[in-house]
Design a protein around this motif. Sequence first.
Motif, PDB file in Angstrom:
ATOM      1  N   CYS A 186    -108.241  67.563  47.903  1.00 29.84           N
ATOM      2  CA  CYS A 186    -108.196  68.801  48.693  1.00 29.84           C
ATOM      3  C   CYS A 186    -109.599  69.347  48.906  1.00 29.84           C
ATOM      4  CB  CYS A 186    -107.336  69.858  48.004  1.00 29.84           C
ATOM      5  SG  CYS A 186    -107.999  70.428  46.426  1.00 29.84           S
ATOM      6  N   ARG A 208    -111.155  73.388  49.960  1.00 29.98           N
ATOM      7  CA  ARG A 208    -110.734  74.772  50.156  1.00 29.98           C
ATOM      8  C   ARG A 208    -110.509  75.066  51.642  1.00 29.98           C
ATOM      9  NH1 ARG A 208    -110.366  79.250  47.395  1.00 29.98           N
ATOM     10  NH2 ARG A 208    -111.295  78.298  45.527  1.00 29.98           N
ATOM     11  N   GLU A 223    -108.451  73.616  53.615  1.00 32.05           N
ATOM     12  CA  GLU A 223    -108.074  72.445  54.407  1.00 32.05           C
ATOM     13  C   GLU A 223    -106.754  71.827  53.973  1.00 32.05           C
ATOM     14  OE1 GLU A 223    -109.638  71.252  56.988  1.00 32.05           O
ATOM     15  OE2 GLU A 223    -111.548  72.333  56.932  1.00 32.05           O
ATOM     16  N   GLY A 224    -106.090  72.409  52.968  1.00 29.45           N
ATOM     17  CA  GLY A 224    -104.822  71.872  52.510  1.00 29.45           C
ATOM     18  C   GLY A 224    -104.992  70.819  51.438  1.00 29.45           C
ATOM     19  N   ALA A 225    -103.875  70.363  50.872  1.00 26.57           N
ATOM     20  CA  ALA A 225    -103.856  69.349  49.825  1.00 26.57           C
ATOM     21  C   ALA A 225    -103.213  68.080  50.362  1.00 26.57           C
ATOM     22  CB  ALA A 225    -103.087  69.864  48.609  1.00 26.57           C
ATOM     23  N   LEU A 235    -107.303  73.887  42.322  1.00 30.84           N
ATOM     24  CA  LEU A 235    -107.441  74.018  43.772  1.00 30.84           C
ATOM     25  C   LEU A 235    -106.341  73.260  44.502  1.00 30.84           C
ATOM     26  CD1 LEU A 235    -109.183  75.223  46.025  1.00 30.84           C
ATOM     27  CD2 LEU A 235    -110.556  73.120  45.985  1.00 30.84           C
ATOM     28  N   GLU A 264    -103.235  75.490  44.652  1.00 31.13           N
ATOM     29  CA  GLU A 264    -103.405  76.601  45.590  1.00 31.13           C
ATOM     30  C   GLU A 264    -103.400  76.123  47.035  1.00 31.13           C
ATOM     31  OE1 GLU A 264    -105.754  79.969  43.006  1.00 31.13           O
ATOM     32  OE2 GLU A 264    -106.930  78.723  44.369  1.00 31.13           O
ATOM     33  N   GLU A 265    -104.058  74.990  47.307  1.00 31.86           N
ATOM     34  CA  GLU A 265    -104.100  74.489  48.680  1.00 31.86           C
ATOM     35  C   GLU A 265    -102.733  73.972  49.135  1.00 31.86           C
ATOM     36  OE1 GLU A 265    -106.544  74.433  51.108  1.00 31.86           O
ATOM     37  OE2 GLU A 265    -107.452  75.898  49.749  1.00 31.86           O
TER      38      GLU A 265
END
Length: 382
Positions: free
Chosen positions: A245, A247, A249-251, A336, A339-340
């Motif tokens: 991932c 920040r 930009e998604g996972a 992260l 969250e993503e």
Amino acid sequence: MNVAMLPSLDAHGRLAAPRSATPLTTGTNLHTAIPKRSSSPHAIPFQGASGPNRYVSRAHARPRGSPGRRTAAAVWGAGGGGSRRLQDDPLLNDLAEFVLETAESIAIETGEIIRKRIKQIKTVERKEYACDLVTEVDKECERYISNVVQSTFPLHRIIGEETATEADMAWLQQGASPAAADADNGAAGASTAMNEWAWIVDPIDGTLNFVGEIPMCAVSLGVARHGRMEVGVVYNPFANELFSCRRGEGAYLNGSRIAIPNVPTAIGDAAIAVGFPSNPSQRQRMVEAVAAVAPHARTMRAFGSAALHMSYVAAGRLGAFFEEGLKPWDVAAAHLLVEEAGGVVTSMTGEPLLLRGGSVLATSGGQQLHSHILSLIGKEEV
């Protein structure tokens, strides 16, 4: 990707021209140990219907940013200027993308070392507690990661599980630095900005599994800028699963987007994973927390790797994970990721999760599930 061809930073923190192909440490090329079926330099493993060794190109599997986004190679001759924020500065934005691609490549190659060495006799040492182990393979993998990162990004800080210093831990204690994130333009500002990148490395998350030849461990690489996580990569070489991932930009899992559905999950429908820390008082706290949660959950699991537990939360495989006493390298990347993917991450008392680590509660079932678990376990930390 040839490690030697990765670009470096100049004295001002800008991307320099690529170096000639001179071997760094092992003389190997990234990805060569794992079969590839794509000619793309950014091919990554894809666990799909065609089998575990099918590869897809990131450029096709994971489009990012605006149309015509420059590649990392296009940045090599670019200069600085503009705001130093990642969202507004094309140079920093492309650098962050290149950091992610480099982290993915390093994780895959490190994972191949782990996969090959798991069946071999290992030299095992104890750390502070009897159940906190380290092997020569942990150290070998961390050296490899450090060598590649230092050769590619010489101004980036590296904080590894096996080599972290008091100064490194003090840096993590400081947390985010908004003032530094808005550093002035120009050469001096660029140098300051680059120097605030830090790689938080766990070469083998799940060493106890590795020692026991249990194929449930991972490489975890989190990269922070000014004390805030910007890139996360977790790779399980035994399942051939690459979680990654950036920040904002998604996972992604093996190049495919993973997103937690916006559907509340009751605790009775949730599979909940836990970990047990080495510290005896923290372990007792976990025993009490598990006793409080288990009667309400669908099932409880303990796989022995915080990075994989949290990655599975991000992928929606687990409803929640919690554990006391985690170190920064245990959770930096996966924090992260969750969250993503749209999950929720706090401490076990509901406070924001800090870069220095601590207790963790990560959930994929919405705020209601998160709050319910907090109500059961949210006591003062040990």
